[in-house]
Enzyme design. Structure first.
Site, PDB file in Angstrom:
ATOM      1  CG  MET A 131      -4.736  -5.537  -2.930  1.00  0.00           C
ATOM      2  SD  MET A 131      -4.633  -6.094  -1.230  1.00  0.00           S
ATOM      3  CE  MET A 131      -6.324  -5.916  -0.683  1.00  0.00           C
ATOM      4  CD  GLN A 141      -8.332  -2.495 -11.199  1.00  0.00           C
ATOM      5  OE1 GLN A 141      -7.746  -3.558 -11.397  1.00  0.00           O
ATOM      6  NE2 GLN A 141      -7.740  -1.452 -10.645  1.00  0.00           N
ATOM      7  CD  GLU A 161      -0.528   1.573 -10.759  1.00  0.00           C
ATOM      8  OE1 GLU A 161      -1.425   2.267 -11.283  1.00  0.00           O
ATOM      9  OE2 GLU A 161      -0.075   1.806  -9.629  1.00  0.00           O
ATOM     10  CE1 TYR A 207      -1.732  -4.546 -15.869  1.00  0.00           C
ATOM     11  CE2 TYR A 207      -2.144  -2.923 -14.155  1.00  0.00           C
ATOM     12  CZ  TYR A 207      -1.714  -4.178 -14.532  1.00  0.00           C
ATOM     13  OH  TYR A 207      -1.271  -5.065 -13.584  1.00  0.00           O
ATOM     14  NE  ARG A 249      -4.716   3.023  -8.878  1.00  0.00           N
ATOM     15  CZ  ARG A 249      -4.316   1.813  -8.568  1.00  0.00           C
ATOM     16  NH1 ARG A 249      -5.099   0.775  -8.767  1.00  0.00           N
ATOM     17  NH2 ARG A 249      -3.124   1.613  -8.049  1.00  0.00           N
ATOM     18  CG  HIS A 297       2.773  -3.157 -13.097  1.00  0.00           C
ATOM     19  ND1 HIS A 297       2.763  -2.896 -11.745  1.00  0.00           N
ATOM     20  CD2 HIS A 297       1.518  -3.499 -13.413  1.00  0.00           C
ATOM     21  CE1 HIS A 297       1.549  -3.068 -11.281  1.00  0.00           C
ATOM     22  NE2 HIS A 297       0.760  -3.429 -12.271  1.00  0.00           N
ATOM     23  CB  ALA A 356       8.544   2.382 -13.035  1.00  0.00           C
ATOM     24  NE  ARG A 370       6.067   1.796   2.491  1.00  0.00           N
ATOM     25  CZ  ARG A 370       5.826   1.749   3.789  1.00  0.00           C
ATOM     26  NH1 ARG A 370       4.614   1.417   4.240  1.00  0.00           N
ATOM     27  NH2 ARG A 370       6.786   1.995   4.641  1.00  0.00           N
ATOM     28  CD  GLN A 383       8.868 -11.864   3.461  1.00  0.00           C
ATOM     29  OE1 GLN A 383       9.150 -10.975   4.247  1.00  0.00           O
ATOM     30  NE2 GLN A 383       9.116 -13.115   3.720  1.00  0.00           N
ATOM     31  CB  CYS A 443       0.109  -9.487  -0.682  1.00  0.00           C
ATOM     32  SG  CYS A 443       1.345  -8.256  -0.269  1.00  0.00           S
ATOM     33  CB  CYS A 476      -1.564 -10.880   5.034  1.00  0.00           C
ATOM     34  SG  CYS A 476      -0.729  -9.640   6.031  1.00  0.00           S
TER      35      CYS A 476
HETATM   36 FE1  SF4 Z   1       1.465  -7.992   1.996  1.00  0.00          FE
HETATM   37 FE2  SF4 Z   1       0.840  -8.632   4.500  1.00  0.00          FE
HETATM   38 FE3  SF4 Z   1       3.369  -8.018   3.861  1.00  0.00          FE
HETATM   39 FE4  SF4 Z   1       1.447  -6.153   3.939  1.00  0.00          FE
HETATM   40  S1  SF4 Z   1       2.236  -7.345   5.658  1.00  0.00           S
HETATM   41  S2  SF4 Z   1       2.941  -6.420   2.349  1.00  0.00           S
HETATM   42  S3  SF4 Z   1      -0.293  -7.294   3.161  1.00  0.00           S
HETATM   43  S4  SF4 Z   1       2.206  -9.762   3.122  1.00  0.00           S
END
Ligand code: SF4
Length: 673
Positions: free
Chosen positions: A25, A99, A163, A165, A213, A251, A253, A287, A338, A340, A352
């Site tokens: 990340m 990475q 992705e 790159y 990757r 990215h 897409a 996910r 939101q 991240c 987070c």
């Molecule tokens: Fe990002 Fe936290 Fe939302 Fe998960 S819960 S998407 S880590 S801000």
């Protein structure tokens, strides 16, 4: 519990203690140059039990770095800085790989390079086409970054080849128009990734992890076929990679791949197609956010390991809690992006929404309070609940009051929206944590100023009430508020005008379009809606017929007073998904309106300051989503009595419902008393 997820993985020269990888990340931490802070972030996750972590993308040179000023691995100084991180992670019993990210045409700077001068739609900078010497330099720099990473004590590197790159750009004709030995046939186009892995392995020796990757489904026109993916994977294995990790979608897409409206483990089946084709371990991603989902993915043979990235922001102790049978205490990543990705793409440090301590580990330290206090919190929405949990963790005696008979506040409305089902898990988590920490809950109770004597700290988190838009006719039976729709499920007609195109207006529209059947919980339906198909059947995984949205339940017109484009203020990385969803379902966006009146026929509007062009939006129901105002009545009453209190969340600022700000504010407040 979770026998597949917790099983070790023998890599020959080293063993991973379980099957969980913390995926890369880009947090922005490395760019703070505060290496103690970077080290603490990773060490915290190492202590949490994850087997192997991958850092954010580190540039191998200036031209390949994602942004001017982004972190690179090119010098002895870089080695010394990164050594602080690796030492702390190893002390904590973890393993970490760096990475190496060469962004190619995605690099956000004028010096970016690529196989061909094809500008990316997501960057304003046209890339310079590399010549033979230029390609050699890129390989040398990537290999050099790997060697320096090894010197810095990393357990391995991840070579970013997906992705969209740099390395991915060589693979497909979409971006590689070359006619020399690096372009043309597929053998030529895959020469660069193979060469990079081969020379990296040569340089670092046998006992060093190389993760490659690999983009398994590009989701862009003229992407790879699955036969090409398999061919590449086999060559990457031969070239010396230890593990193959999955990349999903470029990215650029126009198909969501990690947003909350994407079904859980939506792409694990793609990785499964590679299983058995190579003999090195394969990792799947995207996910996967609970131990149950991870276990199921592994048990059903989709992969040898799972990658989770954002869930490790939400809860650093994910693996340990799962192993201890405390899966229900894992703070869930709700895939909202939101705090991240929206932060990353907004040039801000990542955190987070659920866990404001993420990337702030050295600043927000939860310690026992010197003198435990009696704390009253009025309001069991996200602001109040996050205050309660942190305060209780610090040893305070906490009582939470709410006039509703359930906790969660506005989260309970969000969870009704199709594509926001993850909010159910968040409310459940709060419930478990409150019980676990012994917080006293007094639900179904309206609290007055007199009820709050005897507490050392009083926190007012009473949230918001809908703003009164004062439209003539708004008290008619054909007018509902968003609360009537989402909470009380009042009947809504087939033709609807939604007043207000903020986050709630979008949510209500999605609710009305999909009512009762969410594509987020129905993978085949979701794939059909977005035009995703088996990459074994169609190149790049794009269905030839394109997106096939299901027929909407209703005809929706979404209106706003502002003349600018709808949804401009939604999340940077998710706003386009909401706009595209509504457009696919035929929603009529109308902006720059004045709301004149509502009558039997529907909503009457005019346009512009001169109130011109009177227009009837014919509809059966009008839904008001016209913003909210802070509910400060209790705070005002306390102030009038001279009782000090803290006002947080929507009761403090009502602008747009904002759980991120509310949770952050609540957590920080609880650390202050
Ligand atoms: Fe990002 Fe936290 Fe939302 Fe998960 S819960 S998407 S880590 S801000």
């Amino acid at each position: 519990a979770y026998p597949h997820m917790l099983a070790p993985l023998d890599l020959g020269f080293t063993t991973l203690k379980n099957r969980v990888l913390m995926g890369s990340m880009h947090t922005g931490l490395e760019e703070t140059r505060d290496w103690n802070r970077v080290a603490e972030f990773y060490a915290d996750r190492a202590r949490g039990g994850v087997a192997l972590m991958v850092t954010g993308g580190i540039g191998p040179n200036m031209e390949g770095s994602v942004l001017p000023g982004a972190a690179m691995m090119t010098s002895d100084k870089d080695v010394a800085n990164h050594s602080i991180v690796t030492a702390r992670v190893h002390e904590a019993g973890g393993k970490i790989a760096m990475q190496i990210l060469h962004a190619g045409r995605y690099a956000y700077g004028p010096k970016c390079v690529a196989p061909s001068p094809v500008k990316s739609p997501i960057s304003p900078f046209p890339p310079t086409e590399l010549d033979e010497e230029g390609i050699e330099k890129q390989i040398t720099d990537i290999v050099n970054a790997a060697v320096l990473a090894q010197q810095a004590g990393y357990d391995g590197v991840e070579i970013m080849g997906s992705e969209g790159y740099f390395l991915n750009q060589f693979l497909v004709t979409h971006t590689n128009k070359r006619t020399d030995r690096w372009g043309g046939s597929y053998e030529n186009r895959m020469r660069l990734p193979i060469e990079v892995v081969r020379r990296t392995r040569e340089a670092v020796g046998r006992d060093f992890i190389i993760i490659y990757r690999l983009s398994m489904i590009d989701l862009v026109p003229n992407g790879s076929t699955f036969d090409e993916v398999v061919q590449l994977a086999k060559e990457i294995e031969k070239a010396g990679a230890t593990i193959i990790n999955t990349g999903i979608g470029w990215h650029e897409a126009r198909i969501p791949t990690i947003a909350t409206s994407v079904p859980r483990a939506a792409f694990a089946w793609v990785t499964k197609k590679l299983m058995g084709q190579v003999s090195i371990p394969v990792i799947t991603s995207n996910r996967i956010n609970t131990p149950e989902v991870a276990e199921e993915v592994l048990a059903s043979g989709c992969a040898d390991m799972v990658s989770m990235a954002r869930p490790m922001l939400a809860d650093a102790d994910f693996v340990n809690k799962a192993a201890a049978g405390q899966g229900d205490r894992i703070a869930p990543c709700i895939a909202c992006n939101q705090a991240c990705l929206d932060h990353t793409f907004g040039g801000k440090l990542t955190s987070c929404l659920v866990n404001p301590r993420a990337c702030h580990e050295t600043e927000l330290v939860v310690e026992k309070a010197a003198a435990p206090k009696k704390v009253a919190i009025v309001g069991a929405g996200p602001a109040g609940l996050s205050t309660a949990i942190t305060a209780a963790q610090r040893g305070h005696a906490v009582t939470v009051f709410d006039k509703s008979d359930e906790i969660g506040g506005q989260l309970n409305m969000a969870k009704q929206v199709p594509g926001k089902e993850e909010f159910w898990g968040l409310v459940d988590w709060y419930r478990v944590m409150l019980a676990d920490l012994g917080v006293t809950l007094k639900l179904g109770q309206s609290v007055g100023a007199d009820d709050l004597s005897g507490f050392d700290e009083v926190v007012i988190a009473t949230g918001v009430s809908p703003r009164d838009p004062a439209i003539p006719g708004q008290d008619r039976a054909n007018v509902l508020s968003y609360i009537d729709v989402l909470r009380h499920k009042k009947p809504v007609g087939k033709r609807v005008a939604v007043i207000g195109a903020g986050g709630i207006g979008f949510d209500v529209s999605e609710f009305l379009l999909e009512e009762g059947h969410s594509p987020a919980t129905d993978l085949p339906l979701w794939m059909k809606e977005w035009g995703v198909t088996d990459p074994g059947e169609h190149r790049s995984g794009l269905a030839p017929e394109g997106p096939q949205p299901a027929k909407p339940e209703r005809e929706v017109t979404l209106l706003q007073r502002k003349a600018k484009a709808h949804g401009k203020d939604l999340g940077k990385t998710t706003g386009w998904i909401h706009r595209a969803t509504l457009k696919m379902k035929g929603v009529n966006f109308v902006g720059g309106v004045n709301y004149e009146k509502i009558d039997d026929e529907g909503l009457h509007v005019s346009f512009g300051e001169a109130r011109e062009n009177p227009t009837l939006i014919a509809c059966d129901t009008v839904v008001l989503c016209a913003g909210q105002v802070s509910d400060r009545s209790l705070a005002d009453a306390l102030e009038a009595k001279g009782v000090p209190c803290h006002v947080i969340g929507g009761a403090d600022v009502a602008a747009e419902l904002d759980a991120k700000r509310a949770i952050n504010q609540g957590t920080r407040l609880a650390l202050s008393f």
